[in-house]
Design an enzyme around this catalytic site. Sequence first.
Site, PDB file in Angstrom:
ATOM      1  N   ASP A   1      45.067  38.491  36.522  1.00 25.66           N
ATOM      2  CA  ASP A   1      43.658  38.642  36.206  1.00 25.66           C
ATOM      3  C   ASP A   1      42.799  37.716  36.909  1.00 25.66           C
ATOM      4  OD1 ASP A   1      41.247  39.016  34.901  1.00 25.66           O
ATOM      5  OD2 ASP A   1      41.936  39.148  32.841  1.00 25.66           O
TER       6      ASP A   1
HETATM    7  C1  BGC Z   1      38.847  40.508  33.068  1.00 24.04           C
HETATM    8  C2  BGC Z   1      39.358  41.624  34.027  1.00 24.04           C
HETATM    9  C3  BGC Z   1      38.581  42.104  34.991  1.00 24.04           C
HETATM   10  C4  BGC Z   1      38.472  40.936  36.003  1.00 24.04           C
HETATM   11  C5  BGC Z   1      37.453  41.268  37.170  1.00 24.04           C
HETATM   12  C6  BGC Z   1      38.375  39.461  34.213  1.00 24.04           C
HETATM   13  O1  BGC Z   1      37.624  38.456  33.750  1.00 24.04           O
HETATM   14  O2  BGC Z   1      39.420  39.847  32.381  1.00 24.04           O
HETATM   15  O3  BGC Z   1      39.468  42.617  32.659  1.00 24.04           O
HETATM   16  O4  BGC Z   1      39.063  43.226  35.779  1.00 24.04           O
HETATM   17  O5  BGC Z   1      37.677  39.879  35.196  1.00 24.04           O
HETATM   18  O6  BGC Z   1      36.229  41.404  36.964  1.00 24.04           O
END
Ligand code: BGC
Length: 785
Positions: A284
Amino acid sequence: MMKASRFLPLVIFLPLLSCSDKNQAPQLGEAPVKEVVAAMTPEEKVKLIIGMGMNYDGIPDGILPPADPEDAKVPEKVPGAAGRTHAIPRLGIPSIVLSDGPAGVRISPKRKGNDSTFYATAFPTATLLASSWDTTLVRKVGEAFGSEVRDYGIDILLAPGMNIHRNPLGGRNFEYYSEDPVIAGNMAAYFVNGIQSNNVGTSIKHFAANNQEFNRMQLNTHVSERALREIYLKGFEIAVTKSHPWTVMSSYNLINGTYASESRDLLTTVLRDEWGFKGFVMTDWFGGKNVVAQINAGNDMIMPGTTAQTEDLMAAVKNGKVSPAQLDENVERILNIILKSPSFNKYAYSDKPDLKKDAGVSRMAAAEGMVLLKNNADALPLTTGKKVALFGNTSYNLIAGGTGSGDVNKQYVISLHQGLANAGYAPEASLQAAYQKYIADEKAKQPKAAIAFFAPKPIAEMPVTGALLQNEAANTDIAIVTIGRNAGEGGDRQEADDFDLTFAERQNLKQIAAAYHAKSKKVVVVLNIGGVTEIASWRDNADAILLAWQPGLEGGNAIADILSGKVNPSGKLATTFPVKYSDVPSAKTFPGKLLNPDDKTPANPLMGKPAEVTYDEGIYVGYRYYNTFNIKPAYEFGYGLSYTTFAYSNLVLSDSKFNGKSLEAKVTVTNSGKVAGKEVAQLYISAPVKDLNKPAIELKGFAKTILLRPGESATLTFTINAADLASYDPNQAAWVADAGAYTVKIGASSLNIKQTAGFELAQAIKAAKLKHVLTPLTLIKELKK
Ligand code: BGC
């Protein structure tokens, strides 16, 4: 003849190829992937693994760690996408684009120097889709959604989100499906299959046990092996085995002391060795601490990528902390997916998805997942020509979906007001004018958020009293009152004024009900919410309650479809509505606590502080708890009304003894009411209790009928496999089905069982012994029956 013609070109061209390409590096797609990997320098391998940084709308400069300044100069293929990878042109490796999110493509709607717009369809949120209990529908949504991913030149969609609704206050629950892993896993699988049918990829997320937002980047989740296996990993296992997502996104949190993205137990032993996952794992965004541990764990790609991570990984490759074999493995997995990607295949994307078609899919799906919670004396459907008074801010400002990366840049949102007007119920105009003025004034007073990404503070409800109310009650036939809630990434919800109604909402409801009921007129409440709220204390004020969830950009039309009876509601709850927050099994431990309350707040508010949470309710999440411990919820798992009624009959099992492999259950569902409708039937199993605690019932299957006309019947067939009888026994490190008497319970909800039948398992079935993984560091005193 056939043989000759197949071999001839090879004979002719091979020598030619080897002469002319002698000095050329092997090209991806032409040479075998292993050869391409072998030709890569360590620097190139590291480049491929570490993403190209991010330009994210709504996050001011200086908050996120810096990416390589050279990368920032490379024009974005899809502005506003969450991430991209480095191209290595020498080897024919293109950059690929990754974009959020679970309810619609999240990209910038406008681009510099370009007059076109790049809006995307806001589909209904995952919680609504799960409430449809309709996997075919979810696949259809996936197909439409995936066509937008493809048409915008994106390679991988960062969705679906499939964490568990462990607690109603989870800030991102709207992005997730259910409190139950069988629902979550199946919904995700059909969604992934729909998306990937467009030859684009998905990233199922957040793997695993990432069920809250509190200090999410440094939260250590203490959870037993059994609860992990049965509740928090199960859905991912179903999705991986049924739909083969191209990628998996590891989560921010730690599990029993190790960051998910650094856990070889999780990413290699469980995900690949046990479940056979073949794609690649990405972190993530900015997740985890140690890039070397991540790579060694089998976390192949680091997103969105920082200069520090590039340096750390390069150093580890040089000093042997990451072995050449490990690095090659990660790179190979990434290349195998890139080979399938639209960017690699030079897909000529249009930048013009069919938004009109997809809006139709969004509207249809939204209506299918709304849940009718109450309908006294046939308050609904509305009879035509009724004069409607529309109360509540969200009647005019519908919340289509949640905030954060799960938000979508949509072109419009149909409000309930518009939806009702479109359906021929003109809502009363002076009330509309009063609300619109009030909302505009209150919005103007709101301070501008420093980070647009977070959920804005909601506007308090306009007090509805005195002459305004009396006038409405006198001049209209029915009151519709909406209650709205929004939440999203970066914060969990609160009990006061969020799970519970605000003082103003309570007062309004009470007074509207008094005024309308005094005139024998009805009150309908529409819940435009992303997660569970309290209902029991105020439901007597309402004649009907429709749970509309956050229904996407066509929401107002879809709600009107249900209110008018154009669509008969068929949604059922995939998550329990408890009577009060303190009834929730995790109420005492959610969201956890800071390890050291004196820690300073970091510059990046998303980073949070070191914290921990203990899942001491164990496997007793949602209905597994309420049903086992006899805690009556306001509305139970699986519950939902229709404008018609259904009768269940003829439950027949294919055998009264389990043959070790599978068993079939058939049941007949008949529309016993007056209008056409669809019914969701649920198959639960009660297992014999031996050494392990067992929930009273567990969902093992579900099916939705086609639209049945009055009097019409359908036969639903369910298959019960050996694995459906098993619980995870941590002492044996194996899934075990105990011998004894099992009961199959087919119900209209988890508390409304319509038909039962029993079968015997003569001998316990023990599946292959697994490795003990992700074991807790401390003893977790789990809830027991
Ligand atoms: C989130 C993810 C997301 C990623 C990209 C993160 O902060 O937890 O779900 O896909 O950002 O935007």
